[in-house]
Design a protein around this motif. Sequence first.
Motif, PDB file in Angstrom:
ATOM      1  N   UNK A   1      -6.237   0.654  -0.449  1.00 42.82           N
ATOM      2  CA  UNK A   1      -6.178   0.708  -2.041  1.00 42.82           C
ATOM      3  C   UNK A   1      -6.351   1.494  -2.664  1.00 42.82           C
ATOM      4  N   UNK A   2      -7.376   2.199  -2.573  1.00 40.83           N
ATOM      5  CA  UNK A   2      -8.149   3.527  -3.281  1.00 40.83           C
ATOM      6  C   UNK A   2      -6.928   4.697  -2.939  1.00 40.83           C
TER       7      UNK A   2
ATOM      8  N   UNK B   1     -15.072  -6.984   9.132  1.00 40.27           N
ATOM      9  CA  UNK B   1     -15.784  -5.662   8.870  1.00 40.27           C
ATOM     10  C   UNK B   1     -14.936  -4.328   8.724  1.00 40.27           C
ATOM     11  N   UNK B   2     -14.067  -4.291   9.763  1.00 35.95           N
ATOM     12  CA  UNK B   2     -12.954  -3.352   9.823  1.00 35.95           C
ATOM     13  C   UNK B   2     -11.795  -3.431   8.516  1.00 35.95           C
ATOM     14  N   UNK B   3     -11.524  -4.878   8.501  1.00 38.41           N
ATOM     15  CA  UNK B   3     -10.300  -5.003   7.545  1.00 38.41           C
ATOM     16  C   UNK B   3     -10.978  -4.919   6.297  1.00 38.41           C
ATOM     17  N   UNK B   4     -12.023  -5.157   5.652  1.00 36.39           N
ATOM     18  CA  UNK B   4     -12.539  -5.123   4.538  1.00 36.39           C
ATOM     19  C   UNK B   4     -12.760  -3.528   3.917  1.00 36.39           C
ATOM     20  N   UNK B   5     -13.132  -2.874   4.980  1.00 34.34           N
ATOM     21  CA  UNK B   5     -13.301  -1.377   4.856  1.00 34.34           C
ATOM     22  C   UNK B   5     -12.045  -0.602   4.721  1.00 34.34           C
ATOM     23  N   UNK B   6     -11.072  -1.000   5.749  1.00 31.29           N
ATOM     24  CA  UNK B   6      -9.540  -0.660   5.643  1.00 31.29           C
ATOM     25  C   UNK B   6      -8.882  -0.775   4.357  1.00 31.29           C
TER      26      UNK B   6
ATOM     27  N   UNK C   1     -13.083  -3.009  -4.275  1.00 34.41           N
ATOM     28  CA  UNK C   1     -11.802  -3.571  -4.138  1.00 34.41           C
ATOM     29  C   UNK C   1     -11.711  -4.906  -5.020  1.00 34.41           C
ATOM     30  N   UNK C   2     -12.618  -5.670  -5.130  1.00 33.76           N
ATOM     31  CA  UNK C   2     -12.529  -6.826  -5.936  1.00 33.76           C
ATOM     32  C   UNK C   2     -12.414  -6.375  -7.387  1.00 33.76           C
TER      33      UNK C   2
ATOM     34  N   UNK D   1       0.798  -1.341  -0.015  1.00 34.66           N
ATOM     35  CA  UNK D   1      -0.192   0.161   0.041  1.00 34.66           C
ATOM     36  C   UNK D   1       1.072   1.339  -0.153  1.00 34.66           C
ATOM     37  N   UNK D   2       1.162   1.616  -1.193  1.00 37.25           N
ATOM     38  CA  UNK D   2       2.150   2.688  -1.305  1.00 37.25           C
ATOM     39  C   UNK D   2       3.638   2.381  -1.254  1.00 37.25           C
ATOM     40  N   UNK D   3       4.357   3.718  -1.698  1.00 37.53           N
ATOM     41  CA  UNK D   3       6.031   3.002  -1.610  1.00 37.53           C
ATOM     42  C   UNK D   3       6.647   3.505  -0.633  1.00 37.53           C
ATOM     43  N   UNK D   4       7.899   2.951  -0.108  1.00 36.61           N
ATOM     44  CA  UNK D   4       8.581   3.307   1.001  1.00 36.61           C
ATOM     45  C   UNK D   4       8.244   2.419   2.061  1.00 36.61           C
TER      46      UNK D   4
END
Length: 551
Positions: free
Chosen positions: A168-169, A158-163, A503-504, A88-91
């Motif tokens: 990712x977005x 629920x937290x995991x899917x939302x996060x 996400x999918x 999720x992102x670089x660095x």
Amino acid sequence: MKTHQNAAKPPRLGQPPKKDYLLIGVSVATIMATVLALSAYPEQSARTADHLFKLATTLLSSPILVVFLAFVAGSLFIIFSKYGNIRLGSGKPEYKTVPWIFMFICAGLSSATLYWGLVEWAYYYKTPGLNIPANTPAALEMSISYAFFHWGFGTWACYAIGSLAMAYYFHVRKHATLSLAGIVEAITGLKASGPAGRLIDILFLIGTFGGLTVTLVVTTLTFSNGLSNLTGLPNTFALQAGIVVVIAGIFSLSSYIGIDGGMQRLAIMVCWGALACALVVFLVGPTLFIVDNTVGGIGLMFSNFLRMSLFTDSAGNGEFTRNWTVFYWFWAVSYTPAVSMFVTRVSKGRTMREVAAALLIGGSVSCWVVFGSLSGYGIHQFLQGHIDVPALVASQGGEVAITALLDAFPMSSLATAFYLFVMIIFLASHIDASAYTVAATTTRNLQDGEDPSPLLRLFWCVMLALVPLTMIATHVSLKTVKTSVILTSIPFLALLVVMAYGLVKWLRADYADKTAADIDEESRLKLVMDAPLPPSPEAARLGEIAGETAR
């Protein structure tokens, strides 16, 4: 605690951040009008709330049970599939692992954990699920399993899917707006600046206040009862108001300082404090019984997991499922937008597997440790005939039962003081994280690596304290507050399904044709890069379309 404190921020693109005064004004006006209406008409509000609670939980019982089970399956899929290694992102990650996990465990949990950890099993003993007879050994045995179930995989999935969808977005698709309306726009095309997007942001703010109000009211009543018993001070509204002011002062100071200086330190203090509470009870209390009860409870939960997940009680009245499982799932939904935005903010440089595993497994296990120890102590006191916890809960309330349990603990004054201290710091840390996400939502043009202004975070901290204080002062029933949580969470449930779909869709477009080795190599390259990788062709085209639309 950061791994690269002096890393330069990326150059700003676009307009500078500014406060969204229209959203702030409409949200505050709506929240205050709702609170005043509930306060002015308490009896009518209670009757209406009871009717709406039954209607909403009856109609949506099966859908939300199915959705949450799908969230658990989806989280496990991310952990064990090739997609888990997407970075999720670089660095390098901005925060070290332990503070990072502690911060979003505190964002997803609350001080209510300490309340329910001691007495939730007593409610299930009197009104058990799965059609088990009440007040029986079977009901007592299953009571801790249901506590593990409600505070375990379902909530954290629920937290995991939302996060994961939000992260990712924001970090992979490189959208500039960290908001619920922004991700919905990216998936559906509904403009975040249009009427639908504004409505989503307003609902997010109202829902966040509703969920936090339940937590703050329960915590304040428990804290005031315990403090009154400890010091001899009368348990009046003045004491409760003073407690809310102290809590507000703590999380306001932390929020003003920011994530690195305040929130991170609070999170570390709180999580170690909660674990210390569980450890002290485990060592000083009935250690062997706690171990046996916890192991047996986890075993029962796993062996009945599918049945508990989809138990609708179609042959009965479904009251247990509506009052407990469905409410808990909606309560989790009300927290998820705020949790997902906060997790996104602190998870740059992490892999999707790390985020999913830390939330699903780390969050669940931490709850099981706390609940296993605290509930084991309470159940042992009941079985030994020392304290009839279920009777106290039924007749005088959970806060009175908690005070009695603390009084029975060795060195009770010291134990009570430590318990109350951890509870108040826990609440401050949780609301601190929520105030951050509310402030981020009401700030336009906030980019990666930027935080909302300290004064705006401070404003929302004050507002988050005023609303529950007003509810306590006017004696609005907790059932009414719970109903408001469900009603404001219904749109969020639909939005979470949209986020999961997005996400999918993105994973299939960006990585379906890549092998696990390709994703691993990309992840490795991102780890050592400070500049982001070029977006995928589809993401680049979407960016061009968004730019053309904006022009």
